[in-house]
Design a protein around this motif. Sequence first.
Motif, PDB file in Angstrom:
ATOM      1  N   GLY A 213      29.132 -30.644 -15.643  1.00 18.49           N
ATOM      2  CA  GLY A 213      28.807 -30.346 -17.032  1.00 18.49           C
ATOM      3  C   GLY A 213      28.880 -28.864 -17.338  1.00 18.49           C
ATOM      4  O   GLY A 213      29.372 -28.449 -18.394  1.00 18.49           O
ATOM      5  N   ILE A 214      28.380 -28.055 -16.415  1.00 21.08           N
ATOM      6  CA  ILE A 214      28.421 -26.598 -16.595  1.00 21.08           C
ATOM      7  C   ILE A 214      29.870 -26.113 -16.656  1.00 21.08           C
ATOM      8  O   ILE A 214      30.245 -25.301 -17.515  1.00 21.08           O
ATOM      9  N   ILE A 215      30.689 -26.627 -15.753  1.00 27.10           N
ATOM     10  CA  ILE A 215      32.108 -26.256 -15.723  1.00 27.10           C
ATOM     11  C   ILE A 215      32.812 -26.738 -16.996  1.00 27.10           C
ATOM     12  O   ILE A 215      33.638 -26.034 -17.585  1.00 27.10           O
ATOM     13  N   GLY A 216      32.453 -27.947 -17.442  1.00 24.40           N
ATOM     14  CA  GLY A 216      33.016 -28.473 -18.682  1.00 24.40           C
ATOM     15  C   GLY A 216      32.590 -27.668 -19.894  1.00 24.40           C
ATOM     16  O   GLY A 216      33.366 -27.492 -20.843  1.00 24.40           O
ATOM     17  N   LEU A 217      31.357 -27.161 -19.874  1.00 23.59           N
ATOM     18  CA  LEU A 217      30.873 -26.333 -20.983  1.00 23.59           C
ATOM     19  C   LEU A 217      31.688 -25.049 -21.100  1.00 23.59           C
ATOM     20  O   LEU A 217      32.047 -24.616 -22.201  1.00 23.59           O
ATOM     21  N   LYS A 218      31.991 -24.445 -19.961  1.00 23.82           N
ATOM     22  CA  LYS A 218      32.827 -23.241 -19.997  1.00 23.82           C
ATOM     23  C   LYS A 218      34.184 -23.553 -20.627  1.00 23.82           C
ATOM     24  O   LYS A 218      34.696 -22.778 -21.452  1.00 23.82           O
ATOM     25  N   ALA A 219      34.764 -24.690 -20.260  1.00 20.96           N
ATOM     26  CA  ALA A 219      36.061 -25.077 -20.827  1.00 20.96           C
ATOM     27  C   ALA A 219      35.958 -25.295 -22.336  1.00 20.96           C
ATOM     28  O   ALA A 219      36.885 -24.957 -23.085  1.00 20.96           O
ATOM     29  N   ALA A 220      34.830 -25.844 -22.796  1.00 20.81           N
ATOM     30  CA  ALA A 220      34.629 -26.062 -24.233  1.00 20.81           C
ATOM     31  C   ALA A 220      34.543 -24.735 -24.980  1.00 20.81           C
ATOM     32  O   ALA A 220      35.107 -24.584 -26.073  1.00 20.81           O
TER      33      ALA A 220
ATOM     34  N   LEU B 269      31.943 -20.885  -9.770  1.00 17.82           N
ATOM     35  CA  LEU B 269      32.296 -21.501 -11.050  1.00 17.82           C
ATOM     36  C   LEU B 269      31.087 -21.586 -11.981  1.00 17.82           C
ATOM     37  O   LEU B 269      31.200 -21.371 -13.193  1.00 17.82           O
ATOM     38  N   VAL B 270      29.919 -21.897 -11.410  1.00 20.07           N
ATOM     39  CA  VAL B 270      28.689 -21.985 -12.207  1.00 20.07           C
ATOM     40  C   VAL B 270      28.353 -20.631 -12.811  1.00 20.07           C
ATOM     41  O   VAL B 270      28.006 -20.524 -13.998  1.00 20.07           O
ATOM     42  N   GLU B 271      28.460 -19.580 -12.011  1.00 21.84           N
ATOM     43  CA  GLU B 271      28.113 -18.251 -12.518  1.00 21.84           C
ATOM     44  C   GLU B 271      29.183 -17.710 -13.463  1.00 21.84           C
ATOM     45  O   GLU B 271      28.877 -16.940 -14.374  1.00 21.84           O
ATOM     46  N   GLN B 272      30.430 -18.109 -13.269  1.00 19.26           N
ATOM     47  CA  GLN B 272      31.464 -17.762 -14.248  1.00 19.26           C
ATOM     48  C   GLN B 272      31.158 -18.409 -15.598  1.00 19.26           C
ATOM     49  O   GLN B 272      31.352 -17.790 -16.654  1.00 19.26           O
ATOM     50  N   ALA B 273      30.674 -19.638 -15.554  1.00 16.90           N
ATOM     51  CA  ALA B 273      30.304 -20.334 -16.791  1.00 16.90           C
ATOM     52  C   ALA B 273      29.117 -19.646 -17.457  1.00 16.90           C
ATOM     53  O   ALA B 273      29.073 -19.499 -18.684  1.00 16.90           O
ATOM     54  N   ARG B 274      28.161 -19.202 -16.658  1.00 15.88           N
ATOM     55  CA  ARG B 274      26.994 -18.509 -17.220  1.00 15.88           C
ATOM     56  C   ARG B 274      27.434 -17.219 -17.915  1.00 15.88           C
ATOM     57  O   ARG B 274      26.947 -16.877 -18.992  1.00 15.88           O
TER      58      ARG B 274
ATOM     59  N   GLU C 221      19.488 -14.197 -18.949  1.00 14.38           N
ATOM     60  CA  GLU C 221      18.919 -14.757 -20.175  1.00 14.38           C
ATOM     61  C   GLU C 221      19.496 -16.135 -20.514  1.00 14.38           C
ATOM     62  O   GLU C 221      19.161 -16.708 -21.546  1.00 14.38           O
ATOM     63  N   ILE C 222      20.349 -16.668 -19.638  1.00 18.43           N
ATOM     64  CA  ILE C 222      21.006 -17.955 -19.870  1.00 18.43           C
ATOM     65  C   ILE C 222      20.468 -18.983 -18.885  1.00 18.43           C
ATOM     66  O   ILE C 222      20.700 -18.887 -17.677  1.00 18.43           O
TER      67      ILE C 222
END
Length: 412
Positions: free
Chosen positions: A280-287, A64-69, A83-84
């Motif tokens: 937070g990382i997972i929430g950022l992807k959702a945002a 999930l973290v790398e999907q968000a990245r 680069e992220i």
Amino acid sequence: TKIKNEFPVFKNKVDGKKLIYFDNACTVLKPKSVIEAMNNYYQNLGVCSGDRSSHLLSWRVQELVEQAREKVREFINASSTKEIIWTKNTTEGINLIASSFPFKKPRDEVVLTLLEHHSNLLPFYEQGKRRGFKIRIIVPNKDGSLDLNLFKKIITDKTALVAVTHLSNVTGLIYPIKKIISLAHQKGAKVLVDDAQYIATHREDVQKNQMDFMVFSGHKIGGPTGIGVLYGRESLLNNLFSYNVGGGTVQSVKIHGNNIKVQYLPPPAGFEAGIQDYAGIIGLKAAVNFLEKQNQEEIADYIEKLSHYAFEQLKKIPEIKFLADYQNQIPATLISFYFSDKKVSLYDFNLFLNHELKDYFVAVRCGHHCAQPLHQFFNTSISMRASFFIYNSTKEIDILIQALKDFFNRKK
């Protein structure tokens, strides 16, 4: 109304009143998809990621973290997920660059502008004292714009880095980042762009704009607090000094007597020390998903229309003064103003908005907005800021305008 249904906070009342939220430049409210994504992590996973543990749940978190990245990479059009880098917020990303950028004589100068948030000023001030580089400040025009001729003059062969905001949290103006970057690159300097205010309402393309470094905070785009992003070109990240180190940042650590030998991991892991904010990382992807679903070009157009409408209505109130003259450009996302009579308190009006309106609780920002030098430049210590997002409307702006009129009528 339809878009407001996506934001649970609007279902609540504040002291029995409907919420009108004009403090979006501070933080954007959270859509339910972000809240649900974070709750899913806490309720169904809640563990470390796979780079720290080895069981199945941890690898699901890692995925999930790398999907968000990858989602963030795609969102800003970076060339690689390397680069992220995850940070706590924009401020930490800027501190990372100020602390880690390899300043070497004769390139020992950083160029800033007077428009900068304290978070894009103080890290360079502090590190300049410790590391010996100098700061040069570009002053804006009275209409809030920047004179590119000053950049041509002040950026020299001594300039290592230019750090500049893309959209001011005080003037609300968008600045010509691509031209500034081009001027810096012509002199061999690198550029750090503070995108905290810009990226929620405008699509960013780091490759098209040839950005070297860029920072933003998740909460500014409807994501959670406590998670941010530092983008850096891979070749530049590889040349930064280590910043925040510890668990998760090392390939190997060896001790021989009193000698310690460390081999750090390459970016991004080498800059992501300790347990990360997985929720937070997972929430950022959702945002990001939420923003993309709305179409950012349409968001930018809508919010610009709201800003222009607010500007035109505020102009009609004689007691109002704007920080900038706004001769050639109207603010894109927010309006900052103060009262011509300094004896009339902005804080009193802030209380009026919170307590005196019959049906509405109006939230705005009153203060210096973490930009004291810029307020001093505009000959005031504080201002009131109304900032807009997709759940705002002209009807809500009309309520703010009427509240101003009623407030001044009481003072007569």
